[in-house]
Design an enzyme around this catalytic site. Structure first.
Site, PDB file in Angstrom:
ATOM      1  N   LYS A 186       0.850  -1.187   0.000  1.00 17.65           N
ATOM      2  CA  LYS A 186       0.000   0.000   0.000  1.00 17.65           C
ATOM      3  C   LYS A 186       0.884   1.235   0.000  1.00 17.65           C
ATOM      4  CE  LYS A 186      -4.407  -0.016   2.432  1.00 17.65           C
ATOM      5  NZ  LYS A 186      -4.984   0.034   3.780  1.00 17.65           N
TER       6      LYS A 186
HETATM    7  C1  E4P Z   1      -8.290   0.733   3.781  1.00 17.58           C
HETATM    8  O1  E4P Z   1      -7.485   0.029   3.211  1.00 17.58           O
HETATM    9  C2  E4P Z   1      -8.084   1.336   5.099  1.00 17.58           C
HETATM   10  O2  E4P Z   1      -7.348   0.458   5.913  1.00 17.58           O
HETATM   11  C3  E4P Z   1      -9.361   1.603   5.842  1.00 17.58           C
HETATM   12  O3  E4P Z   1     -10.484   1.248   5.077  1.00 17.58           O
HETATM   13  C4  E4P Z   1      -9.424   2.944   6.490  1.00 17.58           C
HETATM   14  O4  E4P Z   1     -10.674   3.067   7.123  1.00 17.58           O
HETATM   15  P1  E4P Z   1     -10.986   4.152   8.261  1.00 17.58           P
HETATM   16  O5  E4P Z   1     -11.365   5.420   7.579  1.00 17.58           O
HETATM   17  O6  E4P Z   1     -12.135   3.554   9.018  1.00 17.58           O
HETATM   18  O7  E4P Z   1      -9.737   4.273   9.085  1.00 17.58           O
END
Ligand code: E4P
Length: 214
Positions: free
Chosen positions: A83
């Site tokens: 990522k």
């Molecule tokens: C996606 O890959 C992220 O880990 C995640 O969906 C972030 O979500 P949040 O806005 O609840 O932290």
């Protein structure tokens, strides 16, 4: 539509894998910080349990630092997707890594322009964060609709991961729009399967069946 679990918690992943619905996992630094096992060991054991891609996030900010960090993460297991936050440095790193066959999940996407550039740089996945847009009174699902439409227009193969999911309706709307993947927190995954009328129905059937038996 594929369902990923948005967690770094091994027990949650093992539980959802046992339901037969787990296609992949996304983690992020905040989720990983809650776990006691070392980051690398945790990613390795999650990858061994998960049939599909497991996202592990880079924390470097410059392309020449992101690239070696991403290579190391990709070396942890064959199903790691690295990522990388979207941005100029992230795009440069993605271009290099995609050329080496590393799967990149370009994250923290909040506009269709970001998604388009991520795809052009070679990202295998883009992750629009819909809940965080909804949180500031914007329309997260409208962004998903735009990205799905654009990728469809040009047969772009980059997969759309609907991220920052807050409730089951987000998952259903993502599926209706044709998003490739929704990454879902454990609590929301549980809510997808429950319905009060199902519970009431089971209670009634069992009550009637008990009468037959007596
Ligand atoms: C996606 O890959 C992220 O880990 C995640 O969906 C972030 O979500 P949040 O806005 O609840 O932290």
């Amino acid at each position: 539509m594929k369902l990923f679990l948005d967690t770094a918690n091994f027990d949650e992943i093992r539980e959802v894998a046992s339901w037969g619905v787990l296609d992949g996992v996304t983690t992020n630094p905040s989720l990983c910080s809650k776990e006691t096992v070392s980051f690398e060991d945790n990613i390795r054991r999650i990858c061994a349990l998960t049939p599909g891609p497991v996202s592990a996030e880079c924390v470097s900010l410059k392309a020449d630092e992101i690239v070696p960090e991403a290579r190391a993460l990709a070396g942890l297991a064959p199903n790691v997707a690295v990522k990388i936050p979207v941005g100029l440095e992230g795009l440069k790193a993605t271009k290099t890594l995609a050329g080496e066959g590393v799967a990149v999940n370009m994250t923290l996407v909040f506009s269709a322009g970001q998604a388009l550039l991520a795809a052009k740089a070679g990202a295998r996945f883009v992750s629009p964060f819909i809940g965080r847009l909804d949180d500031i009174s914007e329309d997260g699902m409208a962004l998903v609709e735009e990205i799905v439409e654009i990728f469809g227009n040009y047969r772009i193969e980059t997969e759309v991961i609907v991220a920052s999911v807050r409730h089951p309706r987000h998952v259903i709307e993502a599926a209706r729009l044709g998003a490739d993947i929704a990454t879902v927190p454990f609590a929301v995954m549980g809510k997808l399967v429950r319905h009060p009328l199902t519970d009431i129905g089971i209670e009634r059937f069992l009550a009637d069946w008990r009468k037959v038996k007596t």
